[in-house]
Scaffold this active site. Structure first.
Site, PDB file in Angstrom:
ATOM      1  N   ASP A  74       0.867  -1.183   0.000  1.00 11.48           N
ATOM      2  CA  ASP A  74       0.000   0.000   0.000  1.00 11.48           C
ATOM      3  C   ASP A  74       0.904   1.233   0.000  1.00 11.48           C
ATOM      4  OD1 ASP A  74      -2.074   1.742   0.043  1.00 11.48           O
ATOM      5  OD2 ASP A  74      -2.869   1.164   1.998  1.00 11.48           O
ATOM      6  N   PHE A 174      -9.504   3.840   8.258  1.00 13.02           N
ATOM      7  CA  PHE A 174     -10.657   4.348   8.995  1.00 13.02           C
ATOM      8  C   PHE A 174     -10.847   5.836   8.770  1.00 13.02           C
ATOM      9  CE2 PHE A 174      -7.041   4.695  11.982  1.00 13.02           C
ATOM     10  CZ  PHE A 174      -7.083   6.052  12.273  1.00 13.02           C
ATOM     11  N   HIS A 336       4.110   4.538  13.462  1.00 12.10           N
ATOM     12  CA  HIS A 336       2.953   4.967  12.659  1.00 12.10           C
ATOM     13  C   HIS A 336       1.632   4.660  13.339  1.00 12.10           C
ATOM     14  CE1 HIS A 336       2.078   0.815  11.802  1.00 12.10           C
ATOM     15  NE2 HIS A 336       1.333   1.054  10.764  1.00 12.10           N
ATOM     16  N   GLY A 337       1.673   3.962  14.479  1.00 10.00           N
ATOM     17  CA  GLY A 337       0.447   3.604  15.174  1.00 10.00           C
ATOM     18  C   GLY A 337       0.757   2.731  16.368  1.00 10.00           C
TER      19      GLY A 337
END
Length: 407
Positions: A74, A174, A336-337
Site C-alpha cells: 500500500d 478508517f 505509525h500507530g
C-alpha cells in the site's frame, strides 16, 4: 532506556522496543534485512510486528538500493487530520446520523465512486479548507497526465483509479471523529493508494525477484532494485506517482468528510483549520550519517524537528498528534500507530462481537463480525507505544474517538 541494539545483525539495528516484546519471526526478519549488503542501518519503532518481506515499524537506510517490500504494497499509506471549531457541546448524544452521512459521502471497502469526484469545486465548498489544501487545487491535470507513463500492465486500471480517488478501503483504514483534551472536535483518517498502488507494488516486487543480484537473498520478498538500472528507474517513477495518489486520495476524502460534517451542522456553521498529513509507507532521499541514502519507512513516520505527524491507536482507544524532535538515532523517525499484537486470524478466533461491543463502548461504529479483527485488544497499548518514543516526539494533542467508520 531506548534505543536498544538488536543482537546478531550485520548492519546496526537500533530498537525502541525490547527483544522479548517482539515476536521471534519479526526479529529474524529484521536480521535478514540488516544482512543485505546495501543496508547502512535499520531502526525499529515500538509498534514493530511481522510484515511481508520487511517488518512493519521499520526504517531502513540503503545506499543506492531500495527493497519494494520495505515500502509495502500500500504505497504511500498514511494519515490526514484536521481540527474543527466544533466542540463536544455541539455534538448530539447520538452520532448515527453523522456516521451515515460520512458513509454516504465516502465509499468504503472495495467500493468506489460512481463517477470521479470533481475536485475543481470540492475544496471551495468547505469553509477554510480549500485554501489550505493545495492537492485539491494544483497539479491535477499534470498528475493524471502522467498515468500513461506508468507500468504498461496497469494502463487498463485508469478509470478505476479515478473512481477510487477519495475512497477509504478496508482493513485498518478508517475515518474518525475525535475529541481532544480540550473537547475540540477533530477529523482523522487513515488510507493509502488503493488498488492501483497495490498493483504497481506487486508488479515491481515480482520483477525484483528475477534480477540476478537477488538470487542468494535470505528471503525472496527482500529483493531490491539498485541505482543506475532501468528497473530502479521504473520503480521510482511508479512509486513516486503512487505516493502522490495516496496523498491526493486522503486530501479528497478529507474534503468529502468535512463537507458531510458541515452539512450535518449547517445551522451552526463549521470551520476547519490547516490539515496535517503524513505518509507512513514510502521512500525518501535523505542524508544519514552524512551520506545520501534512500530511506524506506514501512509503518513509520518522519519525525524531523518540528514535523507534525499522526499516530493512531485502535478504534476504541486514543490517537495522538505529535511533533518530531529530529532525533538522528532513529533516522528522524517515529511509529505509525499502535501496531498489531496478534494477527487478524488470531483475533477472529479469540474474540467475539460481544467483545467488540464492550471494547468500543461509547464509539459510534460498526459492531459486527466483519470488523472483529480490528478489535482494540488485537493492538498494542498505544499509550505504551507513545511512552517508548518520548525521545522521538512530543505529544501535541490526545484524541479520543467518538465515531469510527470502517470498510
Amino acid at each position: 532506556m531506548f534505543p536498544v541494539e538488536l543482537r546478531g545483525t550485520k548492519a546496526q539495528t537500533l530498537m525502541w522496543a525490547h527483544e522479548h516484546e517482539v515476536e521471534q519471526a519479526a526479529l529474524q526478519q529484521l536480521r535478514n534485512i540488516a544482512a543485505l549488503k546495501w543496508v547502512h542501518g535499520v531502526r525499529v519503532m515500538p509498534d514493530v510486528h511481522l510484515g511481508k518481506g520487511a517488518t512493519v515499524g521499520s526504517v531502513i537506510a540503503m545506499k543506492d538500493a531500495v527493497a519494494p517490500a520495505a515500502v509495502g504494497v500500500d504505497i504511500g499509506c498514511g494519515m490526514e487530520s484536521v481540527r474543527t471549531d466544533l466542540t463536544a457541546a455541539d455534538l448530539p448524544d447520538n452520532l448515527r446520523s453523522l456516521r451515515s452521512r460520512i458513509e454516504a459521502a465516502v465509499p468504503v471497502g472495495f467500493q468506489a465512486h460512481h463517477d470521479a469526484v470533481d475536485v475543481t469545486r470540492l475544496g471551495g465548498q468547505v469553509a477554510g479548507l480549500g485554501a489550505s489544501t493545495p492537492t485539491l487545487r494544483a497539479g491535477w491535470d499534470r498528475f493524471w497526465g502522467s498515468f500513461g507513463a506508468l507500468d504498461s500492465r496497469v494502463q487498463a486500471r485508469e478509470s478505476k483509479a479515478h473512481k477510487q480517488m477519495g475512497t477509504l478501503g478496508g482493513g485498518n483504514h478508517f475515518i474518525e471523529v475525535c475529541l481532544d483534551q480540550d473537547d475540540r472536535v477533530w477529523i482523522l483518517l487513515h488510507s493509502g493508494s488503493r488498488n492501483i498502488g497495490k498493483e504497481l507494488a506487486e508488479r515491481h516486487i515480482a520483477i525484483a525477484r528475477t534480477l540476478p543480484h537477488n538470487v542468494d537473498l535470505p528471503d525472496r520478498d527482500l529483493a531490491v532494485f539498485v541505482s543506475g538500472t532501468p528497473e530502479m528507474q521504473a520503480y521510482r517513477r511508479d512509486l513516486t506517482w503512487a505516493q502522490e495518489y495516496a496523498a491526493r486520495n486522503r486530501a479528497v476524502m478529507l474534503a468529502l468528510v468535512c463537507r458531510a460534517v458541515a452539512a450535518e451542522f449547517a445551522e451552526r456553521g463549521v470551520r476547519f483549520e490547516q490539515p496535517i498529513s503524513c505518509h507512513h509507507n514510502y521512500v525518501a532521499e535523505e542524508v544519514i550519517d552524512g551520506v545520501p541514502m534512500l530511506v524506506t519507512r514501512k509503518g513509520a513516520v518522519r519525525a524531523g524537528e518540528g514535523d507534525l505527524a499522526l499516530i493512531p491507536g485502535s478504534m476504541g482507544t486514543r490517537s495522538y498528534v505529535v511533533r518530531g524532535k529530529g532525533n538522528p538515532a532513529s533516522f528522524q523517525s517515529a511509529s505509525h500507530g499502535a501496531g498489531r499484537r496478534m494477527s487478524r486470524n488470531a483475533a477472529k478466533k479469540q474474540f467475539t462481537v460481544a467483545d467488540l461491543i464492550a471494547q468500543t463502548e461509547g464509539v459510534e461504529s460498526r459492531k459486527d463480525a466483519g470488523v472483529v479483527d480490528e478489535i482494540p485488544a488485537a493492538y498494542k497499548d498505544i499509550d505504551e507505544v507513545i511512552e517508548a518514543q518520548r525521545d522521538l516526539v512530543d505529544v501535541v494533542a490526545t484524541l479520543r474517538q467518538v465515531l469510527c467508520v470502517k470498510g
